[in-house]
Design a protein around this motif. Structure first.
Motif, PDB file in Angstrom:
ATOM      1  N   LEU A  91       0.813  -1.221   0.000  1.00 20.14           N
ATOM      2  CA  LEU A  91       0.000   0.000   0.000  1.00 20.14           C
ATOM      3  C   LEU A  91       0.844   1.267   0.000  1.00 20.14           C
ATOM      4  O   LEU A  91       0.310   2.360  -0.222  1.00 20.14           O
ATOM      5  CB  LEU A  91      -0.905   0.031   1.235  1.00 20.14           C
ATOM      6  CG  LEU A  91      -1.938  -1.081   1.379  1.00 20.14           C
ATOM      7  CD1 LEU A  91      -2.711  -0.888   2.679  1.00 20.14           C
ATOM      8  CD2 LEU A  91      -2.891  -1.113   0.196  1.00 20.14           C
ATOM      9  N   LEU A  92       2.140   1.132   0.264  1.00 20.01           N
ATOM     10  CA  LEU A  92       2.984   2.298   0.457  1.00 20.01           C
ATOM     11  C   LEU A  92       3.508   2.853  -0.859  1.00 20.01           C
ATOM     12  O   LEU A  92       3.992   2.114  -1.717  1.00 20.01           O
ATOM     13  CB  LEU A  92       4.153   1.947   1.372  1.00 20.01           C
ATOM     14  CG  LEU A  92       3.773   1.412   2.759  1.00 20.01           C
ATOM     15  CD1 LEU A  92       5.027   1.096   3.556  1.00 20.01           C
ATOM     16  CD2 LEU A  92       2.902   2.416   3.506  1.00 20.01           C
ATOM     17  N   ARG A  93       3.391   4.189  -1.002  1.00 21.73           N
ATOM     18  CA  ARG A  93       3.910   4.876  -2.185  1.00 21.73           C
ATOM     19  C   ARG A  93       4.579   6.174  -1.757  1.00 21.73           C
ATOM     20  O   ARG A  93       4.079   6.876  -0.879  1.00 21.73           O
ATOM     21  CB  ARG A  93       2.766   5.184  -3.167  1.00 21.73           C
ATOM     22  CG  ARG A  93       2.165   3.929  -3.797  1.00 21.73           C
ATOM     23  CD  ARG A  93       0.901   4.227  -4.557  1.00 21.73           C
ATOM     24  NE  ARG A  93       1.084   5.217  -5.609  1.00 21.73           N
ATOM     25  CZ  ARG A  93       0.104   5.652  -6.409  1.00 21.73           C
ATOM     26  NH1 ARG A  93      -1.122   5.169  -6.243  1.00 21.73           N
ATOM     27  NH2 ARG A  93       0.341   6.537  -7.350  1.00 21.73           N
ATOM     28  N   THR A  94       5.685   6.458  -2.387  1.00 24.47           N
ATOM     29  CA  THR A  94       6.382   7.707  -2.064  1.00 24.47           C
ATOM     30  C   THR A  94       6.030   8.824  -3.041  1.00 24.47           C
ATOM     31  O   THR A  94       6.452   9.964  -2.845  1.00 24.47           O
ATOM     32  CB  THR A  94       7.907   7.494  -2.077  1.00 24.47           C
ATOM     33  OG1 THR A  94       8.291   6.955  -3.347  1.00 24.47           O
ATOM     34  CG2 THR A  94       8.327   6.535  -0.972  1.00 24.47           C
ATOM     35  N   SER A  95       5.275   8.496  -4.072  1.00 28.74           N
ATOM     36  CA  SER A  95       4.857   9.536  -5.014  1.00 28.74           C
ATOM     37  C   SER A  95       3.479   9.201  -5.566  1.00 28.74           C
ATOM     38  O   SER A  95       3.045   8.045  -5.562  1.00 28.74           O
ATOM     39  CB  SER A  95       5.861   9.680  -6.159  1.00 28.74           C
ATOM     40  OG  SER A  95       5.875   8.510  -6.957  1.00 28.74           O
ATOM     41  N   CYS A  96       2.795  10.227  -6.029  1.00 30.65           N
ATOM     42  CA  CYS A  96       1.495  10.049  -6.659  1.00 30.65           C
ATOM     43  C   CYS A  96       1.203  11.278  -7.511  1.00 30.65           C
ATOM     44  O   CYS A  96       1.921  12.284  -7.438  1.00 30.65           O
ATOM     45  CB  CYS A  96       0.394   9.831  -5.623  1.00 30.65           C
ATOM     46  SG  CYS A  96       0.214  11.181  -4.433  1.00 30.65           S
ATOM     47  N   THR A  97       0.163  11.196  -8.322  1.00 32.65           N
ATOM     48  CA  THR A  97      -0.218  12.317  -9.174  1.00 32.65           C
ATOM     49  C   THR A  97      -1.710  12.587  -9.017  1.00 32.65           C
ATOM     50  O   THR A  97      -2.478  11.724  -8.564  1.00 32.65           O
ATOM     51  CB  THR A  97       0.090  12.038 -10.651  1.00 32.65           C
ATOM     52  OG1 THR A  97      -0.643  10.864 -11.077  1.00 32.65           O
ATOM     53  CG2 THR A  97       1.581  11.815 -10.870  1.00 32.65           C
ATOM     54  N   ALA A  98      -2.104  13.785  -9.373  1.00 32.72           N
ATOM     55  CA  ALA A  98      -3.512  14.171  -9.301  1.00 32.72           C
ATOM     56  C   ALA A  98      -3.879  15.004 -10.515  1.00 32.72           C
ATOM     57  O   ALA A  98      -3.035  15.697 -11.090  1.00 32.72           O
ATOM     58  CB  ALA A  98      -3.797  14.947  -8.023  1.00 32.72           C
TER      59      ALA A  98
END
Length: 353
Positions: free
Chosen positions: A275-282
């Motif tokens: 479930l862990l992420r160090t980045s994401c976009t929107a």
């Protein structure tokens, strides 16, 4: 004397908001938005926030304050802009936030225009948030009461809307609001807060979707990250990213929903690390100041309502924003909102990809 349209749900917050605006010298007009017929979503009138009891409570407070009161019928808009988006998101494997859509399309759009028609200078609501102005630019800030802060669901506000909106509860705590209601003799001073989505008061989203759409959602496969079959799920609408309960799958470690794929009707499960992420976009990002920064900037981000802010570097992109978090973010759910803050001020917000 300035005139304000006060959104009154029948709850204690909006009732005290009306009293506070009156104390500030405004001519107040109370209004309850009738957002749906309860039969449309399959509930009796006594169990939801659009009940006749709520309307009567709002009407009672308005009468006690000696202000005009109306009920506006916005059911058609609500069904299209809120319920319709909610259904489409779940059917696409995403996790929607209908409160954000209600604020964007109903409270601060349809209601805002209705206020103008009635000759009101602004609208006031019982939201816990604060608006300030600096160098001609309006700013949205988190509320003084961190436990009640609602700035997360208000990120879609524009400069025009901020300029004509009042949040009189922004510097109060919930206990202070209830005390004011008691002192004023409001019948709803101790009324229970609504915690669930208004049109799904029992929290059973899957049952609502099946009842509302008349459709059934077929079972499919649970798989691991390598595509190995783990079992069978009971329909995509019953799951969201980060979910642990109700999977019916036993593994060597606790399993969580890490990915939902409507194209193949499969759900990927994994351990907590998955479930862990160090980045994401929107995408669909709203910049509250009305302008987009030219360079990356340090900020704090929240990926869920009332989640702890996480330090991050936010980079504007052609599609929206890219977020590089200082520590891993858990359960980044497509369809949910990410809201960007700097020292409690809302800079922007958008929909997670």
């Amino acid at each position: 004397m300035k005139k304000v349209l006060v959104a009154m749900s029948g709850g204690v917050d909006s009732s005290v908001a009306a009293w506070l605006m009156q104390q500030q010298g405004y001519t107040c007009v109370g209004v309850t938005m009738k957002l749906y017929e309860n039969e449309t979503v399959g509930y009796c009138r006594s169990r939801t926030c659009c009940s006749l009891d709520d309307i009567e409570d709002a009407k009672s407070v308005a009468a006690k304050l000696g202000i005009a009161y109306h009920v506006f019928q916005f059911a058609a808009d609500f069904e299209t802009q809120v319920i319709g988006r909610f259904v489409a998101a779940y059917e696409s494997g995403m996790t929607p936030n209908p409160c954000i859509d209600c604020n964007r399309y109903l409270k601060f759009d349809r209601l805002y225009h209705r206020a103008r028609e009635l000759g009101c200078d602004s609208i006031a609501t019982g939201h816990y948030a604060r608006i300030t102005q600096q160098d001609g630019v309006f700013q949205l800030h988190a509320a003084r009461d961190a436990d009640k802060d609602q700035s997360y669901v208000l990120y879609s506000l524009t400069q025009q809307q901020l300029a004509h909106t009042e949040f009189p509860l922004g510097n109060l705590t919930k206990n202070e609001v209830r005390r004011i209601a008691e002192e004023q003799g409001f019948l709803n001073a101790h009324k229970r807060d609504s915690e669930d989505i208004c049109f799904v008061p029992d929290g059973d989203y899957a049952a609502f979707l099946e009842r509302y759409t008349g459709r059934t959602y077929p079972p499919g496969l649970f798989v691991d990250a390598q595509g190995n079959k783990l079992g069978q799920h009971q329909g995509l609408i019953r799951y969201t990213v980060g979910q642990r309960r109700g999977l019916g799958i036993v593994g060597s470690e606790p399993l969580y929903v890490s990915r939902i794929e409507p194209e193949t009707n499969t759900i990927t499960l994994g351990g907590k690390a998955a479930l862990l992420r160090t980045s994401c976009t929107a995408r669909q990002v709203n910049w509250l100041a009305g302008r987009i920064p030219e360079a990356p900037f340090a900020a704090q981000v929240r990926i869920r309502y009332h989640a702890a802010p996480c330090p991050a570097v936010v980079t504007p992109t052609a599609e929206g924003i890219h977020i590089a978090a200082q520590s891993p973010l858990s359960a980044v759910a497509p369809g949910q909102a990410v809201v960007v803050y700097q020292d409690g001020q809302v800079i922007c917000g958008g929909t997670l990809n």
